[in-house]
Design a protein around this motif. Sequence first.
Motif, PDB file in Angstrom:
ATOM      1  N   SER A 220       0.776  -1.141  -0.005  1.00 44.67           N
ATOM      2  CA  SER A 220      -0.029  -0.080   0.055  1.00 44.67           C
ATOM      3  C   SER A 220       0.668   1.228  -0.190  1.00 44.67           C
ATOM      4  O   SER A 220       0.289   2.236  -0.041  1.00 44.67           O
ATOM      5  N   CYS A 221       2.065   1.294  -0.208  1.00 42.07           N
ATOM      6  CA  CYS A 221       2.966   2.511   0.004  1.00 42.07           C
ATOM      7  C   CYS A 221       3.686   2.541  -1.338  1.00 42.07           C
ATOM      8  O   CYS A 221       4.179   1.849  -1.727  1.00 42.07           O
ATOM      9  N   HIS A 222       3.334   3.737  -1.918  1.00 41.00           N
ATOM     10  CA  HIS A 222       3.996   3.963  -3.271  1.00 41.00           C
ATOM     11  C   HIS A 222       3.924   5.536  -3.598  1.00 41.00           C
ATOM     12  O   HIS A 222       3.450   6.140  -3.112  1.00 41.00           O
ATOM     13  N   ILE A 223       4.484   5.802  -4.693  1.00 40.39           N
ATOM     14  CA  ILE A 223       4.888   7.121  -5.044  1.00 40.39           C
ATOM     15  C   ILE A 223       3.835   7.652  -5.829  1.00 40.39           C
ATOM     16  O   ILE A 223       3.340   6.810  -6.993  1.00 40.39           O
ATOM     17  N   ASN A 224       3.295   8.651  -5.676  1.00 38.85           N
ATOM     18  CA  ASN A 224       2.367   9.408  -6.573  1.00 38.85           C
ATOM     19  C   ASN A 224       3.007   9.839  -7.660  1.00 38.85           C
ATOM     20  O   ASN A 224       4.051  10.869  -7.570  1.00 38.85           O
ATOM     21  N   GLN A 225       2.538   9.489  -8.946  1.00 34.59           N
ATOM     22  CA  GLN A 225       3.200   9.797 -10.298  1.00 34.59           C
ATOM     23  C   GLN A 225       3.312  11.143 -10.505  1.00 34.59           C
ATOM     24  O   GLN A 225       3.830  11.829 -11.347  1.00 34.59           O
ATOM     25  N   LEU A 226       2.090  11.874  -9.866  1.00 33.71           N
ATOM     26  CA  LEU A 226       1.881  13.350 -10.316  1.00 33.71           C
ATOM     27  C   LEU A 226       2.646  14.206  -9.484  1.00 33.71           C
ATOM     28  O   LEU A 226       3.368  15.260  -9.891  1.00 33.71           O
ATOM     29  N   THR A 227       2.935  13.774  -8.144  1.00 30.86           N
ATOM     30  CA  THR A 227       3.609  14.685  -7.207  1.00 30.86           C
ATOM     31  C   THR A 227       4.980  14.292  -7.003  1.00 30.86           C
ATOM     32  O   THR A 227       5.722  15.215  -6.454  1.00 30.86           O
TER      33      THR A 227
ATOM     34  N   ASN B 165       0.643  -0.663  -5.068  1.00 29.98           N
ATOM     35  CA  ASN B 165       2.419  -0.738  -5.312  1.00 29.98           C
ATOM     36  C   ASN B 165       2.482  -2.482  -5.838  1.00 29.98           C
ATOM     37  O   ASN B 165       2.652  -3.192  -4.830  1.00 29.98           O
ATOM     38  N   THR B 166       2.333  -2.751  -6.904  1.00 31.91           N
ATOM     39  CA  THR B 166       2.302  -4.195  -7.175  1.00 31.91           C
ATOM     40  C   THR B 166       3.786  -4.750  -7.203  1.00 31.91           C
ATOM     41  O   THR B 166       3.898  -5.787  -7.364  1.00 31.91           O
ATOM     42  N   SER B 167       4.784  -3.646  -6.923  1.00 30.36           N
ATOM     43  CA  SER B 167       6.138  -4.300  -6.881  1.00 30.36           C
ATOM     44  C   SER B 167       6.423  -4.246  -5.414  1.00 30.36           C
ATOM     45  O   SER B 167       7.830  -4.633  -5.291  1.00 30.36           O
ATOM     46  N   GLY B 168       5.661  -3.915  -4.568  1.00 28.31           N
ATOM     47  CA  GLY B 168       6.214  -3.856  -3.019  1.00 28.31           C
ATOM     48  C   GLY B 168       6.097  -5.222  -2.436  1.00 28.31           C
ATOM     49  O   GLY B 168       5.292  -6.106  -3.075  1.00 28.31           O
ATOM     50  N   PRO B 169       6.674  -5.504  -1.277  1.00 28.79           N
ATOM     51  CA  PRO B 169       6.745  -6.701  -0.696  1.00 28.79           C
ATOM     52  C   PRO B 169       5.142  -7.083  -0.028  1.00 28.79           C
ATOM     53  O   PRO B 169       4.606  -6.064   0.420  1.00 28.79           O
ATOM     54  N   VAL B 170       4.802  -8.253  -0.383  1.00 33.60           N
ATOM     55  CA  VAL B 170       3.571  -8.815   0.479  1.00 33.60           C
ATOM     56  C   VAL B 170       3.694 -10.328   0.775  1.00 33.60           C
ATOM     57  O   VAL B 170       4.485 -11.033  -0.092  1.00 33.60           O
ATOM     58  N   ASP B 171       3.404 -10.827   1.882  1.00 41.27           N
ATOM     59  CA  ASP B 171       3.423 -12.212   2.040  1.00 41.27           C
ATOM     60  C   ASP B 171       2.080 -12.660   1.900  1.00 41.27           C
ATOM     61  O   ASP B 171       1.128 -12.345   2.624  1.00 41.27           O
TER      62      ASP B 171
ATOM     63  N   LEU C 192      -4.730 -10.985  11.862  1.00 43.81           N
ATOM     64  CA  LEU C 192      -3.914 -10.302  10.810  1.00 43.81           C
ATOM     65  C   LEU C 192      -2.389 -10.891  11.025  1.00 43.81           C
ATOM     66  O   LEU C 192      -2.022 -10.984  12.075  1.00 43.81           O
ATOM     67  N   SER C 193      -1.873 -11.265   9.806  1.00 41.93           N
ATOM     68  CA  SER C 193      -0.225 -11.532   9.949  1.00 41.93           C
ATOM     69  C   SER C 193       0.289 -10.039   9.607  1.00 41.93           C
ATOM     70  O   SER C 193      -0.243  -9.120  10.064  1.00 41.93           O
ATOM     71  N   ALA C 194       1.633  -9.865   8.992  1.00 38.65           N
ATOM     72  CA  ALA C 194       2.245  -8.750   8.761  1.00 38.65           C
ATOM     73  C   ALA C 194       1.639  -7.867   7.776  1.00 38.65           C
ATOM     74  O   ALA C 194       2.002  -8.057   6.633  1.00 38.65           O
ATOM     75  N   SER C 195       0.641  -7.129   7.907  1.00 38.36           N
ATOM     76  CA  SER C 195      -0.143  -6.464   6.950  1.00 38.36           C
ATOM     77  C   SER C 195      -0.148  -4.766   7.166  1.00 38.36           C
ATOM     78  O   SER C 195      -0.913  -4.311   6.634  1.00 38.36           O
ATOM     79  N   ALA C 196       0.805  -4.230   7.992  1.00 43.56           N
ATOM     80  CA  ALA C 196       0.589  -2.715   8.306  1.00 43.56           C
ATOM     81  C   ALA C 196       0.820  -1.956   6.797  1.00 43.56           C
ATOM     82  O   ALA C 196       0.407  -0.905   6.534  1.00 43.56           O
ATOM     83  N   ASP C 197       1.530  -2.646   5.869  1.00 40.12           N
ATOM     84  CA  ASP C 197       1.898  -1.969   4.648  1.00 40.12           C
ATOM     85  C   ASP C 197       1.218  -2.881   3.440  1.00 40.12           C
ATOM     86  O   ASP C 197       1.697  -2.632   2.288  1.00 40.12           O
ATOM     87  N   VAL C 198       0.153  -3.430   3.797  1.00 38.03           N
ATOM     88  CA  VAL C 198      -0.813  -4.345   2.729  1.00 38.03           C
ATOM     89  C   VAL C 198      -2.057  -3.948   2.863  1.00 38.03           C
ATOM     90  O   VAL C 198      -2.723  -4.257   4.095  1.00 38.03           O
ATOM     91  N   ASN C 199      -2.754  -3.633   1.693  1.00 40.31           N
ATOM     92  CA  ASN C 199      -4.289  -3.269   1.477  1.00 40.31           C
ATOM     93  C   ASN C 199      -4.826  -4.429   0.675  1.00 40.31           C
ATOM     94  O   ASN C 199      -4.072  -4.847  -0.175  1.00 40.31           O
TER      95      ASN C 199
END
Length: 487
Positions: free
Chosen positions: A182-189, A197-203, A267-274
């Motif tokens: 869920s943590c990504h760079i806004n392409q406009l700003t 963020n499909t390239s970020g880590p997810v378990d 929940l498992s490790a999900s603080a950065d996963v939506n």
Amino acid sequence: MRLPSFFLAVAGLLPAVTAQSALNFTAFTHLNSSYTVGNGSFSVGVGKIDITPEPNPQWLPLNEYAFERIYVRAIVWESAGVYGAIINCEAATAADQVYTYGNKYVADLLNTSTSNVLFGFTHAHGAGPAGNVSALSYGGGGINGYENIGLAGLAAAKIALTNMKPAKVGYNNGTALFGVNSCHINQLTGRWTQATNTSGPVDHSVQVLSFVGRDDGIPIATYTSYAMHPVNSYLSGYTNGDWPGAMMRWIEQSFDDRDDFVAVMSLSASADVNPLARRTSANSLAAQQDIPINGLERTQEPVEEPLRDGYVRMKIPQVKYSRQLLDVLQAMGILLGEETIRLMSTTQEWHSNPTVYSRQALTTCPGRVRLDDAREGVPGVYTTGGTENLIRTGILAFDDIILACVGSGIYTDIGYAIKGNSTMPKTMVVAMINGQTASGYLVAANSWEQETFQALNAKIAPGPCGQQNVSLPLGAMIAHYKQTYLS
């Protein structure tokens, strides 16, 4: 009802004493531990309490989905006369004191160590009163029918004690591809934001602990760990358990809604996963603001912020958009429920007299004090110092099955580190258990530059402390248990 025997080792929540632990971690404060060797008397019982808030006359429920009702569930186990429990609450979260009292209520009932009781939350963002109120506060104080959610957990545990039966426990793991970083760079700003963020880590692991009748194999309970934030129903205005509630109710209905069976999710490790599927969530928020909806996917943050920050008052959207949102939650719940049932059905190894071991500890990290209040996309302004933040960790083991517990929401890479430091392959990571650290989310060592609200609001100073001081002590606890009791 036979009273539980007093547990070996230390009973009750002992005061923390800062000292070098037996596991050689200086930032590791031992709380309590317990141990028993099973002798064939392993048994399990379950209970469930409805804590759904009273209907809001101005925002009536749809009454179309089973997960519009929310519950506290209990799995109580007994081994060689020693008792313990897994308590699961359908609410967003609660203060650390609520966890502590809830844990202690149940531990006192069972006359057992608090390390034998896991008291946790699903973190469902819609599990609260309907309408123009925050569901995130539900569970922190009064709960429907109970003075607090700890007492609701106690009531569920009392029910569980009335239907204990000989049991065995097993583990299995699978996969479900519903979550996305869920943590990504806004392409406009060019700034960090909450977005897909499909390239970020997810378990993507689905880990399942199952309890079945020892002699008949009939399911008694299932405990599933999965990494995905239950945020789609946030600000929807409708009371519901989000996808965890849909999943648990689907499984329970699949087993005929028996009083002696519950499905529990952590929940498992999900603080950065939506969830990857957030289109209907964003649309339900847009519909509350009369923003045109063309059916395509939109970014969540621009339509969430005005409602979240109070610039626009929540209102009931067209029901079709709310129904679409709950349909998606139902779909995710059904498919995760089916994966859980598949894993229950294909579990090969069962333990009818398991060695049971538990341990809890506190670790610490230096704090920081924030001086601004921006939500994302900025570096943040801080001063050094602040109090050290205590993070509760622990393990509960059934033979070679390990529940590795953390009293906070944690990033994906912290979950990977916990599994990587474990010497036992059947290690389930379960977060938001037995505590809520004052730091908020625990940020992975390599994620501090991601200027989203989780990292910006963390009260731990940036660096590897949170990741190391959780994963390393848990690894040491697991190694100690394996060497001392399973060798």
